[in-house]
Design a protein around this motif. Structure first.
Motif, mmCIF file in Angstrom:
data_model
loop_
_atom_site.group_PDB
_atom_site.id
_atom_site.type_symbol
_atom_site.label_atom_id
_atom_site.label_comp_id
_atom_site.label_asym_id
_atom_site.label_seq_id
_atom_site.Cartn_x
_atom_site.Cartn_y
_atom_site.Cartn_z
ATOM 1 N N ARG A 5 0.834 -1.197 0.000
ATOM 2 C CA ARG A 5 0.000 0.000 0.000
ATOM 3 C C ARG A 5 0.873 1.254 0.000
ATOM 4 N NH1 ARG A 5 -4.950 1.209 0.837
ATOM 5 N NH2 ARG A 5 -5.496 -0.910 1.406
ATOM 6 N N CYS A 62 -4.422 8.050 10.907
ATOM 7 C CA CYS A 62 -3.832 9.351 11.262
ATOM 8 C C CYS A 62 -2.307 9.328 11.323
ATOM 9 C CB CYS A 62 -4.386 9.827 12.598
ATOM 10 S SG CYS A 62 -3.731 8.914 14.018
ATOM 11 N N MET B 122 -4.510 18.775 15.154
ATOM 12 C CA MET B 122 -4.607 17.697 14.171
ATOM 13 C C MET B 122 -5.664 18.043 13.128
ATOM 14 S SD MET B 122 -6.359 14.199 15.594
ATOM 15 C CE MET B 122 -6.267 13.429 13.962
ATOM 16 N N ILE B 125 -11.580 16.627 10.129
ATOM 17 C CA ILE B 125 -12.078 15.619 9.192
ATOM 18 C C ILE B 125 -13.581 15.798 9.002
ATOM 19 C CG2 ILE B 125 -12.458 13.131 8.890
ATOM 20 C CD1 ILE B 125 -9.572 14.046 8.487
ATOM 21 N N TRP B 131 -15.267 6.910 3.749
ATOM 22 C CA TRP B 131 -14.033 7.481 4.328
ATOM 23 C C TRP B 131 -13.320 6.530 5.269
ATOM 24 C CZ3 TRP B 131 -13.033 9.537 9.516
ATOM 25 C CH2 TRP B 131 -14.055 9.256 10.429
ATOM 26 N N THR B 132 -13.966 5.425 5.662
ATOM 27 C CA THR B 132 -13.286 4.481 6.549
ATOM 28 C C THR B 132 -12.571 3.379 5.772
ATOM 29 O OG1 THR B 132 -15.365 3.289 6.745
ATOM 30 C CG2 THR B 132 -14.862 4.836 8.494
ATOM 31 N N PRO B 134 -9.722 1.360 3.902
ATOM 32 C CA PRO B 134 -8.256 1.415 3.925
ATOM 33 C C PRO B 134 -7.745 2.147 2.685
ATOM 34 C CG PRO B 134 -9.016 -0.766 4.523
ATOM 35 C CD PRO B 134 -10.236 -0.002 4.075
ATOM 36 N N GLY B 135 -6.793 3.040 2.894
ATOM 37 C CA GLY B 135 -6.294 3.854 1.788
ATOM 38 C C GLY B 135 -6.692 5.302 1.948
ATOM 39 N N VAL B 136 -7.713 5.560 2.795
ATOM 40 C CA VAL B 136 -8.030 6.946 3.138
ATOM 41 C C VAL B 136 -7.227 7.286 4.389
ATOM 42 C CG1 VAL B 136 -9.821 8.617 3.732
ATOM 43 C CG2 VAL B 136 -10.370 6.672 2.252
ATOM 44 N N TYR B 137 -6.429 8.344 4.303
ATOM 45 C CA TYR B 137 -5.631 8.805 5.434
ATOM 46 C C TYR B 137 -5.914 10.277 5.675
ATOM 47 C CZ TYR B 137 -2.875 4.521 5.127
ATOM 48 O OH TYR B 137 -2.481 3.210 5.129
ATOM 49 N N THR B 138 -5.595 10.737 6.874
ATOM 50 C CA THR B 138 -5.675 12.181 7.088
ATOM 51 C C THR B 138 -4.564 12.840 6.274
ATOM 52 O OG1 THR B 138 -4.140 12.193 8.955
ATOM 53 C CG2 THR B 138 -6.474 11.874 9.476
ATOM 54 N N ALA B 141 -1.459 12.558 8.110
ATOM 55 C CA ALA B 141 -0.819 11.248 7.960
ATOM 56 C C ALA B 141 0.016 11.215 6.681
ATOM 57 C CB ALA B 141 -1.877 10.141 7.924
ATOM 58 N N ILE B 153 1.584 7.611 0.680
ATOM 59 C CA ILE B 153 0.476 6.773 1.171
ATOM 60 C C ILE B 153 -0.161 5.928 0.073
ATOM 61 C CG2 ILE B 153 -0.088 8.228 3.175
ATOM 62 C CD1 ILE B 153 -2.446 9.354 1.477
ATOM 63 N N GLY B 154 0.300 6.054 -1.172
ATOM 64 C CA GLY B 154 -0.227 5.233 -2.256
ATOM 65 C C GLY B 154 0.498 5.567 -3.549
ATOM 66 N N ASP B 255 -5.729 5.187 -5.592
ATOM 67 C CA ASP B 255 -5.652 4.105 -4.603
ATOM 68 C C ASP B 255 -5.447 4.643 -3.191
ATOM 69 O OD1 ASP B 255 -3.052 4.937 -4.701
ATOM 70 O OD2 ASP B 255 -2.189 2.981 -5.159
ATOM 71 N N LEU B 259 -7.097 13.270 3.276
ATOM 72 C CA LEU B 259 -8.324 14.004 3.596
ATOM 73 C C LEU B 259 -8.092 14.969 4.745
ATOM 74 C CD1 LEU B 259 -11.471 13.977 3.002
ATOM 75 C CD2 LEU B 259 -11.644 12.290 4.838
ATOM 76 N N LEU B 419 -11.874 12.640 15.926
ATOM 77 C CA LEU B 419 -12.183 12.637 14.496
ATOM 78 C C LEU B 419 -13.630 13.002 14.212
ATOM 79 C CD1 LEU B 419 -10.187 9.427 13.610
ATOM 80 C CD2 LEU B 419 -9.529 11.787 13.191
#
Ligand SMILES: Cc1cc2nc3c(=O)[nH]c(=O)nc-3n(C[C@H](O)[C@@H](O)[C@H](O)COP(=O)(O)OP(=O)(O)OC[C@H]3O[C@@H](n4cnc5c(N)ncnc54)[C@H](O)[C@@H]3O)c2cc1C
Ligand code: FES
Lengths: 104, 461
Positions: A5, A62, B122, B125, B131-132, B134-138, B141, B153-154, B255, B259, B419
């Motif tokens: 990933r 996060c 922080m 969001i 948005w939950t 996997p592959g969605v990050y803040t 992050a 991150i991708g 991918d 956010l 969050l």
């Protein structure tokens, strides 16, 4: 999705170390967090459990210790946050609660 | 040097905490500086681990802010031996005048005579369907992955949200070879342009913002102004996003998603300390109340500095760190003749203007939150849907977030509402047709972040 990933884009000339994740040997780079070590090789920290209300698949959110999405376990049952814990040579990690502890 | 026997605690070793530590050390005090991170720098100047092979220079890591980063690190090295620095230590509770600190699986109480909270911020969001995945990050992050670990991150990343940091991070990713799939901003180009005009007296800020935008354009990255995120697509992982403007939808394959709709102050410790909070209508957040130097309302022994006391950015954080230390030393009668607060006050006032312009440019429209579809997961810890909260609104007097919390468990999960808390309050207010401040605020509870049970058990009384 399968395969890594996270994509390494800098500082890649580091010493390689070996860790064990869910019983599989995995190489990481010195200085990797557990989250990075795992997600540089595969897509999830935890896979979806399958049941509708079961565990959702997780890959962290996060990366700063705030969301608590990334907990994994040492094989002895100690819980750690993958995004704030560094991979160390010989670490043995489970991404699900270690089975052998269920019985006890 | 005079110094003082007073026990002074600084929580947070970002720009604000470091500058406060410097002032105190220069006056002969030796404050205890605590940070949960393993190295100093805070969020903006987060450093890679101290391991061979991390070879990027300050310029590569921090771009235009490299000089400021270097100066902070040099300052820290200079005062290192004169202060009591405790890295990798989390303050998870405050009881009276004692901070409860977890470090290396152990827990310890540290009593203080005075304390400076410099806990930073922080991402803000706003949930959207998917948005939950996997592959969605803040957005934070995404920056941490790059700065701290040299990772993207991708492969194809959509940057969604607002704020100058969104453009900066997208630009940093592009430079690192991870060219973004798209930038999606709910704010309209016209509001950005209008804010740009307000920044004419601040050419440095204006030109860096323009530079990031032009650089992204030059690399062929689509920058979609006035577009809302309709959903993140994917079954078990992100495969794309749908963005919409005036009823027209656009699908972008990606991918990963970074956010973030700007930042929110981390105020849990201030809350536990019993500091009075006021509602900041501009930032739409409850913030600890302070005087202009950072003295906390309701606690004579506590001071606040940096983004934890309202977002004003990193340069102002340095100024606010010094101002808070100045106030503390004045109150404790610690001599420190050389410092003149005027330039720092001016820097803070300047940052206020800059932030006001940034809010005008980037603040998402209010109905972006209130219109979140019912079936969207609102609280990712307890998996509560937006519709479930709406159904509760008004029921059993759930007109106040803490009531709604006990009914729905919203904000009771592992992240303590960091969050979802703000979106939950906006949704309650929207559903009930009342103002955001009358919904109240989620109260912090110890431990502010989960600590391992054995840690708590081993606490020394
Ligand atoms: C992920 C992220 C990346 C950012 N990157 C940039 C950037 O590239 N450019 C920019 O201009 N701005 C950036 N910002 C904005 C940022 O808020 C800066 O304005 C600046 O870092 C603020 O400085 P500060 O000293 O107030 O707080 P911070 O720099 O956030 O420092 C706060 C410190 O307090 C520590 N802390 C907090 N709570 C506790 C606790 N309970 N116990 C122990 N330690 C604690 C944290 O570990 C952190 O090191 C970023 C923000 C975030 C969240
Ligand atoms: S990813 Fe959020 S706590 Fe680790």
């Amino acid at each position: 999705m399968s395969g890594p990933r996270l994509q390494r884009v800098a500082d890649q000339d580091r010493r390689l170390i070996e860790i064990t994740v869910d019983g599989w040997a995995m190489s990481a780079m010195e200085g990797d967090t557990l989250l990075v070590a795992i997600l540089a090789q595969r897509s999830y920290l935890r896979e979806a459990s399958g049941e509708p209300q079961g565990e959702m698949p997780a890959a962290g959110f996060c990366l700063m210790g705030a969301c608590q999405d990334c907990w994994v376990w040492h094989e002895d049952g100690r819980r750690v946050r993958a995004c704030t814990t560094y991979a160390e040579p010989g670490m043995r990690i489970r991404t699900t609660w270690p089975d052998h502890l269920l019985a006890s | 040097m005079a110094g003082s026997p007073a026990r002074i605690l600084i929580i947070g070793a970002g720009p604000a905490g470091l500058r406060a530590a410097e002032m105190l050390a220069e006056a002969g005090c030796s404050p205890i500086l605590i940070d949960e991170a393993p190295r100093v720098g805070g969020q903006i100047y987060r450093q890679p681990p101290r391991v061979p092979g991390f070879t990027r220079t300050a310029s590569e890591l921090y771009g235009a802010a490299a000089d400021r980063a270097r100066d902070l690190f040099v300052t820290f090295d200079r005062i290192r031996q004169r202060i009591d620095y405790r890295p990798s230590s989390l303050v998870y509770d405050l009881i009276d005048n004692r901070a409860i600190v977890a470090s290396e699986g152990k827990s310890e109480e540290i009593a203080f005579d005075a304390m400076i909270l410099a806990t930073g911020a922080m991402d803000r969001i706003i949930p959207a369907p998917g948005w939950t995945l996997p592959g969605v990050y803040t957005l934070g992050a995404a920056q941490i992955a790059l700065k701290h670990q040299g990772c993207a991150i991708g492969k194809r990343i959509a940057f969604v949200g607002g704020g100058p940091l969104l453009l900066l991070a997208a630009h940093q990713y592009a430079k690192a070879g991870a060219v973004p799939a798209a930038i999606v901003l709910p704010s309209r180009f016209e509001s950005l342009a209008a804010a740009g005009l307000r920044l004419l007296p601040m050419p440095r800020e204006l030109s860096s913002g323009l530079l990031w935008l032009l650089d992204l354009k030059r690399r062929g990255v689509p920058v979609l102004f006035g577009h809302r995120l309709v959903k993140v697509k994917g079954a078990e992982s992100v495969t794309g996003i749908i963005a919409e403007r005036a009823g027209r939808q656009r699908v972008i394959a990606c991918d990963a998603v970074a956010l973030g709709y700007g930042l929110r102050s981390e105020t849990q410790l201030a809350d536990l300390a019993g500091i009075r909070f006021v509602f900041d209508a501009e930032r739409r957040q409850w913030l600890p109340e302070t005087d202009p130097l950072g003295r906390a309302a309701g606690r004579k022994d506590i001071y606040l500095a940096g983004d934890g006391a309202g977002i004003l950015g990193a340069d102002a954080a340095e100024a606010r760190g010094r101002l808070a230390a100045h106030a503390l030393m004045t109150d404790l009668g610690i001599a420190h003749e050389r410092y003149r607060p005027k330039p720092d006050k001016t820097a803070v006032a300047c940052a206020e203007r800059l932030q006001a312009a940034m809010r005008a440019a980037f603040d998402p429209p209010a109905d972006l939150v209130t219109a979140i579809p019912d079936e969207t997961i609102l609280c990712r810890c307890e998996r509560i849907l937006a519709g479930e909260l709406r159904a509760l609104a008004g029921l059993l007097g759930a007109r106040e977030v803490n009531r709604a919390k006990s009914f729905s468990r919203i904000g009771m999960g592992r992240c303590q509402g960091r969050l979802c808390g703000h979106a939950a309050a906006e949704i309650l207010a929207g559903k009930l047709g009342i103002s955001l401040d009358s919904v109240g605020r989620l109260r912090g509870q110890p431990p502010i972040k989960p600590v391992i049970v054995s840690t708590v058990a081993e606490r020394k009384a």
